[in-house]
Design a protein around this motif. Sequence first.
Motif, mmCIF file in Angstrom:
data_model
loop_
_atom_site.group_PDB
_atom_site.id
_atom_site.type_symbol
_atom_site.label_atom_id
_atom_site.label_comp_id
_atom_site.label_asym_id
_atom_site.label_seq_id
_atom_site.Cartn_x
_atom_site.Cartn_y
_atom_site.Cartn_z
ATOM 1 N N UNK A 1 6.936 65.559 53.926
ATOM 2 C CA UNK A 1 7.444 64.728 55.019
ATOM 3 C C UNK A 1 6.648 64.966 56.297
ATOM 4 N N UNK A 2 6.324 66.221 56.606
ATOM 5 C CA UNK A 2 5.538 66.530 57.803
ATOM 6 C C UNK A 2 4.138 65.941 57.695
ATOM 7 N N UNK A 3 3.519 66.105 56.525
ATOM 8 C CA UNK A 3 2.160 65.579 56.326
ATOM 9 C C UNK A 3 2.169 64.055 56.426
ATOM 10 N N UNK A 4 3.140 63.408 55.796
ATOM 11 C CA UNK A 4 3.223 61.947 55.840
ATOM 12 C C UNK A 4 3.459 61.448 57.277
ATOM 13 N N UNK A 5 4.319 62.128 58.016
ATOM 14 C CA UNK A 5 4.586 61.722 59.397
ATOM 15 C C UNK A 5 3.338 61.884 60.263
ATOM 16 N N UNK A 6 2.593 62.961 60.067
ATOM 17 C CA UNK A 6 1.354 63.154 60.827
ATOM 18 C C UNK A 6 0.336 62.075 60.474
ATOM 19 N N UNK A 7 0.191 61.764 59.194
ATOM 20 C CA UNK A 7 -0.729 60.714 58.758
ATOM 21 C C UNK A 7 -0.329 59.367 59.350
ATOM 22 N N UNK A 8 0.961 59.100 59.318
ATOM 23 C CA UNK A 8 1.478 57.825 59.838
ATOM 24 C C UNK A 8 1.204 57.715 61.347
ATOM 25 N N UNK B 1 12.061 72.588 45.460
ATOM 26 C CA UNK B 1 12.280 71.150 45.654
ATOM 27 C C UNK B 1 12.266 70.790 47.137
ATOM 28 N N UNK B 2 13.133 71.407 47.919
ATOM 29 C CA UNK B 2 13.307 70.988 49.304
ATOM 30 C C UNK B 2 12.142 71.395 50.207
ATOM 31 N N UNK B 3 11.574 72.584 50.015
ATOM 32 C CA UNK B 3 10.432 72.991 50.831
ATOM 33 C C UNK B 3 9.210 72.092 50.608
ATOM 34 N N UNK B 4 8.809 71.802 49.356
ATOM 35 C CA UNK B 4 7.700 70.856 49.192
ATOM 36 C C UNK B 4 8.005 69.464 49.736
ATOM 37 N N UNK B 5 9.238 69.000 49.614
ATOM 38 C CA UNK B 5 9.595 67.707 50.194
ATOM 39 C C UNK B 5 9.488 67.730 51.714
ATOM 40 N N UNK B 6 9.892 68.829 52.338
ATOM 41 C CA UNK B 6 9.781 68.952 53.787
ATOM 42 C C UNK B 6 8.332 68.973 54.252
ATOM 43 N N UNK B 7 7.488 69.711 53.526
ATOM 44 C CA UNK B 7 6.067 69.748 53.872
ATOM 45 C C UNK B 7 5.437 68.377 53.673
#
Length: 95
Positions: A82-89, A74-80
């Motif tokens: 989050x990183x991908x979304x922040x980079x895209x943003x 749960x938490x590891x995929x959410x963290x990844x």
Amino acid sequence: ILQLPMATMIIAAASLPLAIIFVKAMKVWGARPARIGVLAFALKVVGLLFIFIWVRWSLPRFRYDQLMNLGWKVLLPLGILNIVWTAFEKMYLMQ
């Protein structure tokens, strides 16, 4: 044998600064004598201790395998994500 006293000391050590910082421990409405301030501080610390102990006794304990399952699935995929979304943003939405 030493777990219960150690846990109680940790909870008590956490409730003292919380009573000072967040509950404005020494302030009582319209009271001036120092004894009332100390009594108010003691009552607020006891109240925070009650809340800490109540929450700790109310929530179920997790087993080690349940915590590992939560972390990896749960938490590891959410963290990844989050990183991908922040980079895209940062790359596409903040220009």
